[in-house]
Design a protein around this motif. Structure first.
Motif, PDB file in Angstrom:
ATOM      1  N   SER A  12      38.761  48.887  45.263  1.00  0.00           N
ATOM      2  CA  SER A  12      40.056  48.530  45.829  1.00  0.00           C
ATOM      3  C   SER A  12      39.996  47.088  46.301  1.00  0.00           C
ATOM      4  N   VAL A  13      41.104  46.405  46.156  1.00  0.00           N
ATOM      5  CA  VAL A  13      41.192  45.017  46.619  1.00  0.00           C
ATOM      6  C   VAL A  13      41.519  45.021  48.107  1.00  0.00           C
ATOM      7  N   THR A  14      40.774  44.237  48.881  1.00  0.00           N
ATOM      8  CA  THR A  14      40.982  44.130  50.323  1.00  0.00           C
ATOM      9  C   THR A  14      41.544  42.748  50.657  1.00  0.00           C
ATOM     10  N   SER A  15      41.776  42.504  51.932  1.00  0.00           N
ATOM     11  CA  SER A  15      42.324  41.204  52.337  1.00  0.00           C
ATOM     12  C   SER A  15      41.322  40.074  52.145  1.00  0.00           C
ATOM     13  N   THR A  16      40.023  40.422  52.085  1.00  0.00           N
ATOM     14  CA  THR A  16      39.001  39.389  51.938  1.00  0.00           C
ATOM     15  C   THR A  16      38.255  39.442  50.616  1.00  0.00           C
ATOM     16  N   GLY A  17      38.473  40.481  49.818  1.00  0.00           N
ATOM     17  CA  GLY A  17      37.750  40.606  48.560  1.00  0.00           C
ATOM     18  C   GLY A  17      37.976  41.965  47.929  1.00  0.00           C
ATOM     19  N   LYS A  42      40.083  40.099  38.399  1.00  0.00           N
ATOM     20  CA  LYS A  42      40.340  40.382  36.996  1.00  0.00           C
ATOM     21  C   LYS A  42      39.227  41.266  36.466  1.00  0.00           C
ATOM     22  N   LYS A  43      39.583  42.313  35.754  1.00  0.00           N
ATOM     23  CA  LYS A  43      38.587  43.211  35.170  1.00  0.00           C
ATOM     24  C   LYS A  43      38.399  42.855  33.706  1.00  0.00           C
ATOM     25  N   VAL A  44      37.165  42.544  33.357  1.00  0.00           N
ATOM     26  CA  VAL A  44      36.815  42.184  31.985  1.00  0.00           C
ATOM     27  C   VAL A  44      35.684  43.099  31.545  1.00  0.00           C
ATOM     28  N   SER A  75      33.112  31.748  41.900  1.00  0.00           N
ATOM     29  CA  SER A  75      33.402  32.961  41.143  1.00  0.00           C
ATOM     30  C   SER A  75      32.311  33.995  41.384  1.00  0.00           C
ATOM     31  N   VAL A  76      32.738  35.248  41.585  1.00  0.00           N
ATOM     32  CA  VAL A  76      31.808  36.346  41.803  1.00  0.00           C
ATOM     33  C   VAL A  76      32.095  37.421  40.766  1.00  0.00           C
ATOM     34  N   ALA A  77      31.061  37.916  40.123  1.00  0.00           N
ATOM     35  CA  ALA A  77      31.200  38.978  39.125  1.00  0.00           C
ATOM     36  C   ALA A  77      30.401  40.188  39.571  1.00  0.00           C
ATOM     37  N   ILE A  78      31.033  41.364  39.516  1.00  0.00           N
ATOM     38  CA  ILE A  78      30.354  42.627  39.835  1.00  0.00           C
ATOM     39  C   ILE A  78      30.360  43.503  38.597  1.00  0.00           C
TER      40      ILE A  78
END
Length: 808
Positions: free
Chosen positions: A25-30, A80-82, A94-97
């Motif tokens: 889920s997207v939060t206010s900080t990330g 963005k989901k890739v 940029s951060v990738a998980i």
């Protein structure tokens, strides 16, 4: 029947898919993501700083950081989901998980890869921490094979880059551990954990593993270069306040002055010799015997009138700080009150015996105990006694010794000790942050007229915000130790804490017989004085033998003359040093600068362990080998004698990307090459970067003796340059209200013009009118023995803009 089987198979596949799906889920900080058996949170604190938190599903991580004081800003980012990756992007980072493995990676704003976790390396091993469920936590990262990293506090290894290093990070007398490193690629990583931590780096993995942690918690920051990374770290953990001007003068101490008359007598002797001095330090045992350890009162009969002592020092235009500890003897008032509030630790600390004789007699245990500095009420009590017993006398600062604290004969049970914040095991490495912070915060509450100044033996991340200068511990004098101090101090500065020093001459003299008469040690002491001139604090100290310059002879003796020369040089550089200290406070700069900070693209420079920049203009290359003694037969004995029959040289590398001027001769040399510099006893290789504007102060006996109304301004041609001269009231916190002034100088090398801009700001006592003696340095403009040069032009300045032309 077939339809029913088909429906059952489809239902099974859907349930299996749902079980393996990774939610976020997207939060206010990330974002907050559930990945396998972990919860992963990504939180932007600024566009350049991101926090990564991981903890097992079903658990809670409600950690309040001891180091981080910043709250997350409102940062604009996109997600963005890739494929299997979820990307988060701010304007700078940029951060990738990976939503299947949980691997996190980081890239710059223009998508240049910086760092990534090793897939599958996140580890939580459940433990029982003094009756509380917790984890041993570990995370590994993948670095480029040729990537240099720096920081991790101070360790005396003689290494600049911390690649291929293994450390057990537990605070000690000599080693201060800060779980933060920064890369030559322009990023930093802060592992926010306070327990004993293992750092291990090899060509495959770089790993942090901490004994106790409710979660994995680290911050990644992209600064672009070393200064930018340090700016990020200080933004996160606190800015460095200004020290008073006098703290940048020369300091004298020893272990220990046994009476107040002896201490005041040292200051008087310096004044009689016309040798500058600003600080004197009283070490331990002014409180009396070991059962009264750290009583914060002058119970030793040698200090019968402490108010007179402080007044006498001030009357000689000097300042005084005094040793205080994190422990108390059983007969002190503090011990009694702390014991009642259950705020004493029951493990062995220094001193072990009530007897002051050596060797230690353990038949008479001292009973001294460390206090719980994690407890705010205990910190209040500590200050109550410090304020009433010493600060109110007019004491100017604090020498917080054993701030690790000393922990002798460690046992596993010691770490089960309960502190206000949990087990000692859980918070052990943050002890200096808490103890030093308690003194700083309390003094700020009662006084704004006197800036806090603390000299301390240990440090942790964020300690720069507490007005503390860390020294490198009780080192043993040797040439190897001197050389190792250079990289030790530089890596400490690269850990974002800018104020550092060492015991000039080394604390212990175990390797030397009759050291004050030993030519090898006398040369070592001079070379250490030369190095100490270019550290944020210049302080001579040691045990066994006194180190005041007059102990080495008198005027005309080469050792004495060299020591006096460098004390005077320090004072001539005070306008430069104080202005550099303002850049530390206002613009997150560093005073003692590893070459990677200014020459990151020069691969020959970035791993040198015996050179550094002091401020942004001066290249310093200390002499770290003996040169001027030899063995000589006297009868049947071989003795060491001083031998100045020939002048020796030192190899110095001048980084490329700049031209350089020999400070002593004015000779210009191209960068990107190695040179041989002659180094008689009183010369340290010192080069000034082309384009520098260097202010030189007046000859004084103490830092504030003369105002800067007649400064020499040296211009080093060959590049454009600028310098900002900073001035204020020299003490107090009015600068935080904007009560200070700056004068900006800029040199245009093409047109040979120096522009002195209109003065900005003002403060009480500010000079309205002054002269600048401008020297354009060349081979005919060397400095000479008197550290001054004939000016090319003398200009009067009243605060309005001036343009000075040197075309002719």
């Amino acid at each position: 029947m077939k339809k029913r089987v088909f429906k059952i198979v489809m239902l099974f596949l859907l349930l299996t898919s749902a079980a393996n799906a990774q939610s976020y889920s997207v939060t206010s900080t990330g974002v907050k993501a559930g990945i396998n058996d972990l919860t992963v949170e990504i939180q932007f604190y600024t566009p350049s700083i991101v926090r990564v938190v991981k903890y097992p599903k079903g658990s809670v991580c409600a950690k309040q950081s001891l180091s981080v004081v910043k709250s997350p800003e409102k940062v604009s980012f996109i997600t963005k989901k890739v494929g299997d990756n979820l990307l988060l992007k701010s304007k700078a980072l940029s951060v990738a998980i990976d939503l299947h493995s949980g691997q996190v990676g980081f890239s710059s704003g223009n998508q240049l890869p910086l760092l990534k976790e090793k897939a599958g390396s996140t580890s939580f091993a459940e433990i029982n921490d003094a009756g509380e469920k917790s984890f041993t936590v570990s995370q590994s990262f993948e670095l480029d094979k040729d990537e240099c990293i720096y920081g991790l506090g101070q360790q005396h290894q003689g290494k600049m880059s911390k690649r291929n290093v293994s450390l057990k990070m537990v605070q000690g007398n000599l080693d201060d551990y800060i779980p933060f490193f920064q890369s030559v690629k322009g990023y930093g990583l802060f592992w926010d954990n306070y327990s004993s931590t293992y750092f291990n780096d090899n060509q495959e993995l770089t790993t942090f593993k901490s004994e106790v942690g409710d979660c994995i918690d680290y911050y990644f920051m992209s600064g672009g270069n070393a200064d930018g990374v340090i700016a990020c770290m200080r933004n996160l953990t606190g800015q460095a306040p200004m020290f008073p001007l006098w703290t940048y003068g020369f300091w004298q101490s020893r272990e220990r002055y046994k009476t107040q008359d002896e201490l005041v007598g040292v200051v008087k002797k310096f004044r009689e010799l016309n040798v500058p001095l600003d600080g004197i330090i009283q070490d331990w045992q002014y409180w009396g015997n070991n059962y009264l350890w750290n009583a914060m009162e002058f119970l030793n009969p040698g200090f019968d009138d402490p108010q007179k002592m402080v007044n006498d020092v001030h009357g000689l235009n000097a300042h005084m700080i005094i040793s205080i500890w994190s422990s108390f003897g059983p007969k002190t008032k503090e011990f009694s009150e702390l014991e009642k509030m259950n705020a004493l630790f029951n493990f062995k600390t220094w001193p072990e015996s009530g007897s002051e004789k050596f060797p230690v007699n353990k038949d008479y245990p001292s009973g001294v105990k460390v206090y719980d500095a994690y407890n705010p009420k205990a910190r209040d009590l500590y200050w109550k006694y410090l304020n009433n017993g010493i600060f109110k006398l007019g004491m100017d600062g604090w020498w917080m010794d054993s701030s690790e604290p000393d922990h002798l004969d460690e046992t596993p049970a010691d770490f089960d000790t309960k502190t206000y914040l949990g087990s000692f095991r859980k918070v052990r490495n943050a002890y200096p942050l808490m103890s030093v912070g308690g003194v700083y915060q309390h003094q700020r509450e009662v006084s704004s007229d006197k800036r806090v100044f603390i000299l301390t033996r240990s440090a942790f991340a964020g300690q720069q915000r507490y007005g503390a200068n860390t020294w490198s511990g009780d080192i043993t004098a040797s040439w190897e130790t001197l050389k190792n101090q250079i990289s030790t101090g530089l890596n400490f500065s690269l850990s974002a804490i800018p104020n550092w020093n060492s015991d000039i001459g080394g604390f212990f003299l175990w390797k030397y017989k009759n050291p004050l008469e030993n030519p090898d040690y006398r040369e070592l002491h001079v070379r250490w004085m030369e190095f100490g001139t270019f550290c944020p604090m210049m302080r001579s100290h040691g045990e066994g033998y006194p180190r005041e310059l007059y102990q080495f002879g008198k005027k005309g003796n080469p050792t004495y003359d060299a020591i006096e020369k460098y004390i005077n040089l320090r004072y001539s550089l005070l306008p430069y040093i104080y202005s550099a200290s303002w850049q530390v406070t206002a613009n997150q700069s560093s005073m003692m600068r590893a070459l990677v900070m200014d020459f990151a693209s020069d691969k020959q420079a970035i791993n040198l362990n015996d050179e550094f920049m002091f401020g942004k203009s001066l290249l310093v290359s200390p002499v770290t080998q003996p040169m001027y003694w030899k063995n000589q037969l006297q009868g049947n004995d071989s003795v060491k004698v001083e031998d100045y029959s020939s002048v020796k040289t030192k190899t110095v590398y001048l980084p490329k990307g700049a031209d350089w001027y020999d400070f002593w001769t004015g000779e210009k040399v191209n960068g990107g090459q190695t040179v041989q510099k002659e180094v008689p006893l009183d010369i340290i290789p010192l080069y000034v970067k082309a384009g520098s504007i260097l202010p030189i102060g007046p000859k004084v006996q103490y830092a504030t003796e003369k105002k800067w109304g007649n400064l020499e301004i040296r211009i080093y041609r060959g590049a454009d340059g600028e310098f900002t001269l900073y001035e204020d009231e020299n003490d107090n916190y009015n600068y935080e209200k904007g009560i200070y002034s700056t004068i900006h100088f800029s040199w245009n090398d093409k047109h040979k013009t120096l522009t002195i801009d209109k003065r900005s700001g003002q403060f009480p006592g500010m000079l309205e009118n002054r002269k600048f003696n401008i020297v354009v340095v060349g081979t005919d403009r060397g400095i000479g023995a008197e550290l001054s040069a004939t000016p090319n032009q003398v200009v009067k300045y009243n605060g309005n803009k001036l343009v000075v032309n040197f075309e002719k």
